[in-house]
Motif scaffolding. Structure first.
Motif, PDB file in Angstrom:
ATOM      1  N   PRO A 296      90.170   2.190  39.861  1.00 13.66           N
ATOM      2  CA  PRO A 296      88.803   2.727  39.875  1.00 13.66           C
ATOM      3  C   PRO A 296      88.279   3.076  38.488  1.00 13.66           C
ATOM      4  O   PRO A 296      87.112   2.837  38.182  1.00 13.66           O
ATOM      5  CB  PRO A 296      88.929   3.972  40.765  1.00 13.66           C
ATOM      6  CG  PRO A 296      90.044   3.647  41.693  1.00 13.66           C
ATOM      7  CD  PRO A 296      91.029   2.894  40.849  1.00 13.66           C
ATOM      8  N   ILE A 297      89.142   3.633  37.623  1.00 10.02           N
ATOM      9  CA  ILE A 297      88.705   3.945  36.260  1.00 10.02           C
ATOM     10  C   ILE A 297      88.417   2.660  35.492  1.00 10.02           C
ATOM     11  O   ILE A 297      87.428   2.555  34.749  1.00 10.02           O
ATOM     12  CB  ILE A 297      89.744   4.814  35.531  1.00 10.02           C
ATOM     13  CG1 ILE A 297      89.813   6.202  36.175  1.00 10.02           C
ATOM     14  CG2 ILE A 297      89.393   4.956  34.052  1.00 10.02           C
ATOM     15  CD1 ILE A 297      90.862   7.108  35.574  1.00 10.02           C
ATOM     16  N   LEU A 298      89.282   1.657  35.645  1.00 10.29           N
ATOM     17  CA  LEU A 298      89.027   0.358  35.004  1.00 10.29           C
ATOM     18  C   LEU A 298      87.692  -0.215  35.456  1.00 10.29           C
ATOM     19  O   LEU A 298      86.908  -0.720  34.643  1.00 10.29           O
ATOM     20  CB  LEU A 298      90.143  -0.626  35.343  1.00 10.29           C
ATOM     21  CG  LEU A 298      91.398  -0.632  34.483  1.00 10.29           C
ATOM     22  CD1 LEU A 298      92.390  -1.650  35.019  1.00 10.29           C
ATOM     23  CD2 LEU A 298      91.062  -0.926  33.028  1.00 10.29           C
ATOM     24  N   ALA A 299      87.432  -0.153  36.758  1.00 10.44           N
ATOM     25  CA  ALA A 299      86.169  -0.673  37.277  1.00 10.44           C
ATOM     26  C   ALA A 299      84.990   0.089  36.705  1.00 10.44           C
ATOM     27  O   ALA A 299      83.939  -0.490  36.410  1.00 10.44           O
ATOM     28  CB  ALA A 299      86.166  -0.600  38.811  1.00 10.44           C
ATOM     29  N   SER A 300      85.154   1.410  36.535  1.00 11.50           N
ATOM     30  CA  SER A 300      84.050   2.201  35.986  1.00 11.50           C
ATOM     31  C   SER A 300      83.781   1.855  34.522  1.00 11.50           C
ATOM     32  O   SER A 300      82.634   1.848  34.076  1.00 11.50           O
ATOM     33  CB  SER A 300      84.333   3.698  36.148  1.00 11.50           C
ATOM     34  OG  SER A 300      85.275   4.186  35.208  1.00 11.50           O
ATOM     35  N   LEU A 301      84.840   1.554  33.763  1.00 11.37           N
ATOM     36  CA  LEU A 301      84.646   1.092  32.381  1.00 11.37           C
ATOM     37  C   LEU A 301      83.882  -0.228  32.360  1.00 11.37           C
ATOM     38  O   LEU A 301      82.965  -0.432  31.552  1.00 11.37           O
ATOM     39  CB  LEU A 301      85.999   0.928  31.693  1.00 11.37           C
ATOM     40  CG  LEU A 301      86.667   2.194  31.166  1.00 11.37           C
ATOM     41  CD1 LEU A 301      88.142   1.946  30.874  1.00 11.37           C
ATOM     42  CD2 LEU A 301      85.958   2.692  29.910  1.00 11.37           C
ATOM     43  N   ASP A 302      84.282  -1.116  33.243  1.00  5.33           N
ATOM     44  CA  ASP A 302      83.646  -2.429  33.359  1.00  5.33           C
ATOM     45  C   ASP A 302      82.162  -2.286  33.729  1.00  5.33           C
ATOM     46  O   ASP A 302      81.281  -2.898  33.114  1.00  5.33           O
ATOM     47  CB  ASP A 302      84.401  -3.219  34.427  1.00  5.33           C
ATOM     48  CG  ASP A 302      83.961  -4.659  34.540  1.00  5.33           C
ATOM     49  OD1 ASP A 302      83.569  -5.247  33.508  1.00  5.33           O
ATOM     50  OD2 ASP A 302      84.021  -5.198  35.654  1.00  5.33           O
ATOM     51  N   LEU A 303      81.892  -1.445  34.720  1.00  9.81           N
ATOM     52  CA  LEU A 303      80.508  -1.259  35.180  1.00  9.81           C
ATOM     53  C   LEU A 303      79.669  -0.515  34.142  1.00  9.81           C
ATOM     54  O   LEU A 303      78.480  -0.811  33.967  1.00  9.81           O
ATOM     55  CB  LEU A 303      80.507  -0.501  36.506  1.00  9.81           C
ATOM     56  CG  LEU A 303      81.017  -1.301  37.702  1.00  9.81           C
ATOM     57  CD1 LEU A 303      81.292  -0.377  38.883  1.00  9.81           C
ATOM     58  CD2 LEU A 303      80.005  -2.377  38.098  1.00  9.81           C
ATOM     59  N   ALA A 304      80.275   0.458  33.464  1.00  8.37           N
ATOM     60  CA  ALA A 304      79.537   1.184  32.422  1.00  8.37           C
ATOM     61  C   ALA A 304      79.151   0.241  31.290  1.00  8.37           C
ATOM     62  O   ALA A 304      78.035   0.324  30.754  1.00  8.37           O
ATOM     63  CB  ALA A 304      80.380   2.336  31.894  1.00  8.37           C
ATOM     64  N   ARG A 305      80.091  -0.641  30.921  1.00  4.31           N
ATOM     65  CA  ARG A 305      79.761  -1.639  29.892  1.00  4.31           C
ATOM     66  C   ARG A 305      78.616  -2.527  30.355  1.00  4.31           C
ATOM     67  O   ARG A 305      77.669  -2.785  29.602  1.00  4.31           O
ATOM     68  CB  ARG A 305      81.019  -2.467  29.604  1.00  4.31           C
ATOM     69  CG  ARG A 305      80.914  -3.462  28.457  1.00  4.31           C
ATOM     70  CD  ARG A 305      80.410  -4.815  28.883  1.00  4.31           C
ATOM     71  NE  ARG A 305      81.064  -5.236  30.104  1.00  4.31           N
ATOM     72  CZ  ARG A 305      80.482  -6.019  30.996  1.00  4.31           C
ATOM     73  NH1 ARG A 305      79.238  -6.436  30.828  1.00  4.31           N
ATOM     74  NH2 ARG A 305      81.123  -6.383  32.107  1.00  4.31           N
ATOM     75  N   ALA A 306      78.654  -2.964  31.625  1.00  2.00           N
ATOM     76  CA  ALA A 306      77.592  -3.813  32.153  1.00  2.00           C
ATOM     77  C   ALA A 306      76.257  -3.078  32.159  1.00  2.00           C
ATOM     78  O   ALA A 306      75.207  -3.647  31.823  1.00  2.00           O
ATOM     79  CB  ALA A 306      77.950  -4.269  33.570  1.00  2.00           C
ATOM     80  N   GLN A 307      76.284  -1.801  32.537  1.00  2.00           N
ATOM     81  CA  GLN A 307      75.044  -1.021  32.572  1.00  2.00           C
ATOM     82  C   GLN A 307      74.431  -0.882  31.178  1.00  2.00           C
ATOM     83  O   GLN A 307      73.225  -1.078  31.006  1.00  2.00           O
ATOM     84  CB  GLN A 307      75.313   0.373  33.146  1.00  2.00           C
ATOM     85  CG  GLN A 307      74.054   1.237  33.240  1.00  2.00           C
ATOM     86  CD  GLN A 307      74.343   2.668  33.631  1.00  2.00           C
ATOM     87  OE1 GLN A 307      75.344   3.255  33.210  1.00  2.00           O
ATOM     88  NE2 GLN A 307      73.467   3.251  34.441  1.00  2.00           N
ATOM     89  N   MET A 308      75.250  -0.561  30.183  1.00  2.00           N
ATOM     90  CA  MET A 308      74.715  -0.388  28.831  1.00  2.00           C
ATOM     91  C   MET A 308      74.272  -1.723  28.256  1.00  2.00           C
ATOM     92  O   MET A 308      73.307  -1.789  27.480  1.00  2.00           O
ATOM     93  CB  MET A 308      75.763   0.266  27.929  1.00  2.00           C
ATOM     94  CG  MET A 308      76.197   1.651  28.384  1.00  2.00           C
ATOM     95  SD  MET A 308      74.838   2.797  28.749  1.00  2.00           S
ATOM     96  CE  MET A 308      74.317   3.244  27.090  1.00  2.00           C
ATOM     97  N   GLN A 309      74.950  -2.796  28.642  1.00  2.00           N
ATOM     98  CA  GLN A 309      74.542  -4.120  28.187  1.00  2.00           C
ATOM     99  C   GLN A 309      73.171  -4.477  28.750  1.00  2.00           C
ATOM    100  O   GLN A 309      72.333  -5.066  28.058  1.00  2.00           O
ATOM    101  CB  GLN A 309      75.581  -5.139  28.640  1.00  2.00           C
ATOM    102  CG  GLN A 309      75.396  -6.531  28.072  1.00  2.00           C
ATOM    103  CD  GLN A 309      76.643  -7.372  28.252  1.00  2.00           C
ATOM    104  OE1 GLN A 309      77.739  -6.994  27.855  1.00  2.00           O
ATOM    105  NE2 GLN A 309      76.484  -8.516  28.889  1.00  2.00           N
ATOM    106  N   ALA A 310      72.932  -4.100  30.002  1.00  2.00           N
ATOM    107  CA  ALA A 310      71.678  -4.464  30.661  1.00  2.00           C
ATOM    108  C   ALA A 310      70.537  -3.521  30.313  1.00  2.00           C
ATOM    109  O   ALA A 310      69.391  -3.952  30.163  1.00  2.00           O
ATOM    110  CB  ALA A 310      71.891  -4.493  32.180  1.00  2.00           C
ATOM    111  N   GLU A 311      70.824  -2.208  30.205  1.00  2.00           N
ATOM    112  CA  GLU A 311      69.729  -1.253  30.051  1.00  2.00           C
ATOM    113  C   GLU A 311      70.086  -0.041  29.199  1.00  2.00           C
ATOM    114  O   GLU A 311      69.448   1.009  29.300  1.00  2.00           O
ATOM    115  CB  GLU A 311      69.270  -0.787  31.435  1.00  2.00           C
ATOM    116  CG  GLU A 311      70.380  -0.235  32.320  1.00  2.00           C
ATOM    117  CD  GLU A 311      69.934   0.011  33.755  1.00  2.00           C
ATOM    118  OE1 GLU A 311      68.917  -0.582  34.173  1.00  2.00           O
ATOM    119  OE2 GLU A 311      70.618   0.790  34.451  1.00  2.00           O
TER     120      GLU A 311
END
Length: 472
Positions: A296-311
């Protein structure tokens, strides 16, 4: 500075780890390896199930799994979704390589230090760095010299060091024949003071400092890469400097959960330099990181990176706007005249390399009759608003990307209520009762005495000592 990565609409929210875990959750029916709680399997028919479900939800438990290898990926020797996500993070933050950490930034700092330090190395350590770096160097029995802040703000507790003092320290060590093999600096304090690492390194290297290995504690600064004011000062923004100093190695640690949409203990270690640094970091992570990384922490790092990349830029812009609107309201609204904003007055000697994060607002409350500790308790107990950092005179308000307009309005309303109540209590009234602390049972107030704001403070202090105060 965060890189502008052009993605198609379908790829805008590409999250390799999170997407792989979602697919994996559908494939796995039974797990004969470990982790009984995976998919909530060990909770069926137990009385604990409902409490687990209320805290974690059944969906979260689907992603707590131990599947590795070709069916997902391997944390330490990634070849699939983890490797792809780490490469995307490196590109976004302007690093040559990035490693994800699910064991917290204490572990990230230990991993980074272990990769850069060799026995016998002489180390210069910024005293503002996280305790984990101090403790780790102590356990390594390293020869450590300290960079001590030479400026501080009494009201907010902010501290900074002078780049010329740092330069003089480095050159003096070199002249004595004991130059520093490793320099460890803090880039962003909890209070919001940002040291411009690109400017600091340029000043050192262009003035004769021979050190080429730097470890930067940028725990609070991951979101700076998406801020129009702070991005140029972010630690990894050293591409031009590396062109003139190709032997420069820099490792940066981010406590990602502090400023991005990550779960606690989510961290990243970035580096810029030659390829050997990445290999040393990988070996160090293999030695020091838990062998049970949190998916879950790995997924949150992945999603946080995607969020900052997008917006990311839009999120930081909105956070700064809310901070500015709050500050404007405090300064211009007459009802808040007993409050003020304690923006740090950075001395001229440090102004070239020290910048204040505009989303960190130090609110001065010293003109109020109650303490900052009491204000902190009032906000939490009566309005559900949590503030962590307080000094004797001020409290730090962190307008991170999770702060909304609703939260800002609620904070202003809570402060307005607090000031109204204090105004009421400041008006002296004549007591018709006895007010008695027990023990010892001696009246503090008798009928006819005036009850003032000072009386209320005295009663509060008595109660804090565990003494009962009652009216009779």
């Amino acid at each position: 500075m965060a890189q502008d990565i052009s993605l198609g609409e379908d790829d805008k929210w590409l999250a390799p780890i999170a997407d792989s875990l979602r697919a994996l959750a559908k494939d796995v029916r039974f797990n004969f390896h470990a982790l009984p709680i995976s998919q909530g399997a060990s909770l069926h028919g137990t009385l604990c199930k409902e409490k687990y479900r209320k805290i974690f939800s059944e969906d979260v438990l689907k992603f707590e799994t131990t599947v590795t290898g070709k069916h997902f990926d391997t944390f330490f020797f990634a070849e699939s979704c983890i490797q792809k996500s780490e490469k995307m993070a490196a590109e976004l933050f302007g690093a040559n390589g990035t490693l994800f950490i699910t064991a917290g930034t204490t572990a990230a700092n230990q991993i980074a230090l272990n990769a850069l330090y060799k026995n016998g190395h002489k180390v210069l350590l910024d005293r503002n760095c996280h305790q984990s770096l101090h403790f780790s160097l102590n356990m390594l029995r390293a020869e450590v010299s300290y960079l001590t802040p030479n400026w501080s703000c009494h009201a907010t507790g902010m501290r900074a060091w002078d780049v010329d003092a740092l330069l003089a320290n480095c050159l003096a060590a070199q002249e004595s024949g004991a130059g520093f093999d490793l320099i460890i600096l803090n880039a962003h304090s909890y209070d919001g003071l940002v040291h411009s690492i690109p400017r600091v390194l340029a000043h050192l290297l262009n003035n004769g400092v021979k050190t080429r290995n730097f470890l930067i504690d940028e725990a609070w600064g991951a979101a700076n890469y998406f801020c129009d004011i702070l991005s140029e000062h972010a630690a990894l923004n050293i591409e031009e400097l590396q062109e003139s100093h190709p032997d420069l190695n820099i490792v940066v640690t981010h406590s990602s959960h502090k400023s991005l949409s990550c779960l606690r203990q989510a961290s990243m270690v970035h580096y810029r330099g030659d390829g050997s640094v990445l290999e040393k970091l990988r070996i160090s992570r293999f030695r020091l990181h838990t062998t049970s990384p949190s998916y879950p922490i790995l997924a949150s790092l992945d999603l946080a990176r995607a969020q900052m990349q997008a917006e990311g830029w839009e999120l930081r812009k909105e956070a700064r706007h809310l901070a500015e609107s709050f500050k404007h309201e405090i300064i211009t609204n007459p009802q808040f005249q007993s409050l003020s904003i304690d923006l740090p007055m950075v001395p001229r000697s440090a102004a070239s390399h020290v910048i204040h994060d505009p989303t960190k607002i130090p609110l001065n409350t010293e003109r109020l009759a109650i303490s900052t500790e009491e204000i902190k308790d009032y906000l939490f107990l009566h309005h559900g608003i949590y503030v962590n950092r307080i000094t004797e005179k001020s409290m730090l308000l962190n307008f991170h990307i999770g702060i909304t307009k609703e939260a800002t309005v609620a904070l202003l309303a809570a402060l307005s209520d607090l000031l109204h109540q204090e105004g009421m209590s400041a008006q002296a009234v004549t007591s018709t009762d006895y007010i008695i602390p027990y023990p010892p049972g001696v009246p503090l107030i008798v009928p006819g005495d005036q009850i003032t704001a000072e009386t209320h403070r005295e009663i509060d202090n008595i109660r804090k000592r565990g003494i009962l105060v009652f009216n009779a």
